[in-house]
Design an enzyme around this catalytic site. Structure first.
Site, PDB file in Angstrom:
ATOM      1  N   HIS A   1       1.269  55.955  95.922  1.00  0.00           N
ATOM      2  CA  HIS A   1      -0.028  55.370  96.267  1.00  0.00           C
ATOM      3  C   HIS A   1      -1.110  56.421  96.472  1.00  0.00           C
ATOM      4  O   HIS A   1      -2.251  56.069  96.774  1.00  0.00           O
ATOM      5  CB  HIS A   1       0.070  54.456  97.496  1.00  0.00           C
ATOM      6  CG  HIS A   1       0.769  53.165  97.220  1.00  0.00           C
ATOM      7  ND1 HIS A   1       0.880  52.161  98.162  1.00  0.00           N
ATOM      8  CD2 HIS A   1       1.402  52.691  96.112  1.00  0.00           C
ATOM      9  CE1 HIS A   1       1.542  51.140  97.643  1.00  0.00           C
ATOM     10  NE2 HIS A   1       1.874  51.446  96.394  1.00  0.00           N
TER      11      HIS A   1
ATOM     12  N   ASN B   1       8.188  48.600  99.970  1.00  0.00           N
ATOM     13  CA  ASN B   1       7.212  49.387 100.719  1.00  0.00           C
ATOM     14  C   ASN B   1       7.558  49.395 102.205  1.00  0.00           C
ATOM     15  O   ASN B   1       8.155  48.448 102.694  1.00  0.00           O
ATOM     16  CB  ASN B   1       5.800  48.804 100.520  1.00  0.00           C
ATOM     17  CG  ASN B   1       5.187  49.238  99.199  1.00  0.00           C
ATOM     18  OD1 ASN B   1       5.342  50.374  98.793  1.00  0.00           O
ATOM     19  ND2 ASN B   1       4.515  48.321  98.522  1.00  0.00           N
TER      20      ASN B   1
ATOM     21  N   CYS C   1       7.244  52.008  91.506  1.00  0.00           N
ATOM     22  CA  CYS C   1       5.967  51.341  91.736  1.00  0.00           C
ATOM     23  C   CYS C   1       5.303  51.166  90.374  1.00  0.00           C
ATOM     24  O   CYS C   1       5.630  51.885  89.432  1.00  0.00           O
ATOM     25  CB  CYS C   1       5.112  52.218  92.661  1.00  0.00           C
ATOM     26  SG  CYS C   1       3.518  51.529  93.124  1.00  0.00           S
ATOM     27  N   HIS C   2       4.384  50.229  90.252  1.00  0.00           N
ATOM     28  CA  HIS C   2       3.708  50.055  88.969  1.00  0.00           C
ATOM     29  C   HIS C   2       2.269  50.550  89.007  1.00  0.00           C
ATOM     30  O   HIS C   2       1.474  50.227  88.132  1.00  0.00           O
ATOM     31  CB  HIS C   2       3.744  48.592  88.523  1.00  0.00           C
ATOM     32  CG  HIS C   2       3.281  47.621  89.570  1.00  0.00           C
ATOM     33  ND1 HIS C   2       4.058  46.588  90.032  1.00  0.00           N
ATOM     34  CD2 HIS C   2       2.119  47.545  90.248  1.00  0.00           C
ATOM     35  CE1 HIS C   2       3.392  45.910  90.937  1.00  0.00           C
ATOM     36  NE2 HIS C   2       2.207  46.456  91.081  1.00  0.00           N
TER      37      HIS C   2
END
Length: 452
Positions: free
Chosen positions: A200, A148, A170-171
């Protein structure tokens, strides 16, 4: 033999999860795992853990360690990037404490806001150095980037090194699907979903339950009704955050976002306000959450590391990360679908060309093949653009080496602009740049600009 290099392998818990997933796959049990880090203690800990996992799984994997990045990359097929430049101390502490002195509170500060901007400035030059080495010693390798601020990093790599085969991972998509499944009381493997947007801030465009007759039932009415009646959220991955922010935004926008409520609260101007403690309480917003997690994770790892040293074998539990699935699909040709962050080349036509978008990606022996998504509702696109503005100006600061754009990025951040006036935004940015000093690229350092 498949060669997989971990840059930042001293992030031992993360390295353990990814390496465990890789070594659990039949086609990858004989892989060469290269671990590279500049911290010799953490590197040695990772070597112990990965080596014992390989023995436990009964494969023929080779585990090698490196303190030289270029040597670790030479001839690699895949490059997993998982470092944090500046660490918890001093840089994360700085990203929180200085804004707090101006009355600007944050929760995670690793993606957007003044903390995310600073993290991007620290991180991108190091990612670029990996790209430069990859072009020299492993030009066909695929970079699996877990660092990030994901969107800023992916955008910056694509802007300067478009020939690098990269995906930001990303999870949040698969993790949120599991959370919602728990709220609904439905097994997650009975749910079909489709998501798209930016990292996000992607949204479930479809979230459906497979019925016995093979048809699918839209689950959004159940989610909205459950929230309206006070039954949801019932589950949260964090004990300090009840996940209310995302449900509230779903009730306003009609769709559920894929990153956690503690993250989402600071990407928007609506929830964190210094003169509204009632909002903090009502929505359960965990201020200063990331520093608390850092301390807890360090303490937990120190206890776990001692156990791993004494253990003869290490049990491997599958994670929900995409890395091993990607590697397996490329190596074996067995197709898979993941959600990845990719340079936008028409994949979401409603968003700027070149920005980082998160879309479904097909993976097979041909590599990464992003899909096109054209049906994101306009209210979601509009909200994404408020975050893309900050990402774009941070990337422009880095690619143009123009420090003025750092201030422009902070000025356009939704949360920062809602809390501070222009003089305060300039002052907090000045203070952060000065405090970070040599952690920043030279063009951004305050002392250099004062001298010139």
């Amino acid at each position: 033999m498949t060669t997989i290099t971990f840059i930042g392998a001293g992030s031992t818990v993360f390295t353990k999860n990814i390496a465990g997933d890789i070594l659990s796959r039949e086609a990858l049990k004989g892989a060469e795992i290269r671990l590279m880090d500049i911290n010799p203690k953490r590197l040695e800990e990772s070597e112990v853990v990965v080596g014992k996992m390989a023995q436990t799984l009964g494969g023929t994997a080779t585990v090698r360690t490196f303190d030289d990045q270029r040597a670790a990359l030479d001839g690699a097929d895949f490059v997993v990037v998982c470092f944090q430049i500046g660490g918890y101390e001093p840089c994360t502490v700085t990203d929180f404490e200085i804004p707090k002195s101006f009355g600007l509170r944050q929760t995670i500060a690793d993606t957007l806001g003044v903390g995310g901007i600073m993290r991007g400035l620290r991180t991108v030059p190091h990612l670029w150095s990996i790209c430069e080495d990859m072009l020299e010693v492993c030009p066909q390798a695929i970079m699996l980037q877990y660092v990030n601020p994901m969107a800023i990093n992916t955008w910056a790599i694509g802007a300067k090194y478009p020939q690098i085969r990269q995906v930001g991972l990303c999870h949040s998509v698969q993790g949120t699907a599991k959370e919602l499944a728990k709220d609904l009381g439905i097994p997650v493997d009975e749910i079909r979903y489709r998501s798209a947007g930016i990292n996000h801030m992607a949204y479930f465009l479809n979230f459906e339950h497979r019925q016995p007759d093979g048809s699918f039932r839209d689950l959004y009415p159940a989610l909205k009704q459950g929230y309206a009646e006070g039954r949801f959220p019932r589950f949260s991955h964090s004990p300090r955050c009840p996940n209310t922010v995302r449900y509230e935004m779903m009730s306003r926008l009609g769709y559920f976002v894929t990153e956690s409520s503690e993250h989402h609260a600071e990407y928007l101007p609506y929830f964190i306000k210094r003169d509204r403690p009632d909002l903090i309480e009502k929505f359960g917003i965990p201020l200063d959450e990331y520093p608390k997690r850092c301390v807890e994770q360090v303490e937990a790892w120190e206890r776990q590391a001692a156990k791993y040293r004494e253990a003869e074998s290490i049990t491997v539990k599958p994670s929900h990360e995409y890395a091993s699935e990607i590697i397996n699909s490329v190596v074996t040709g067995q197709p898979s679908v993941i959600y990845g962050n990719i340079r936008n080349q028409g994949f979401i036509p409603q968003l700027p060309e070149g920005c980082a978008v998160e879309v479904p990606v097909l993976v097979d022996a041909n590599g990464l093949q992003p899909t096109v998504v054209t049906d994101i509702p306009p209210q979601l696109i509009a909200l994404m653009r408020t975050n893309i503005n900050v990402q774009e100006l941070t990337v422009a600061a880095l690619t143009e080496q123009n420090p003025e754009h750092i201030y422009h990025a902070a000025m356009l951040d939704p949360h920062t602009a809602a809390e501070l006036d222009l003089d305060q935004i300039w002052a907090v940015t000045d203070a952060l740049l000065e405090a970070h000093g040599d952690w920043l690229p030279k063009f951004a350092r305050v002392e250099r600009r004062k001298a010139s």
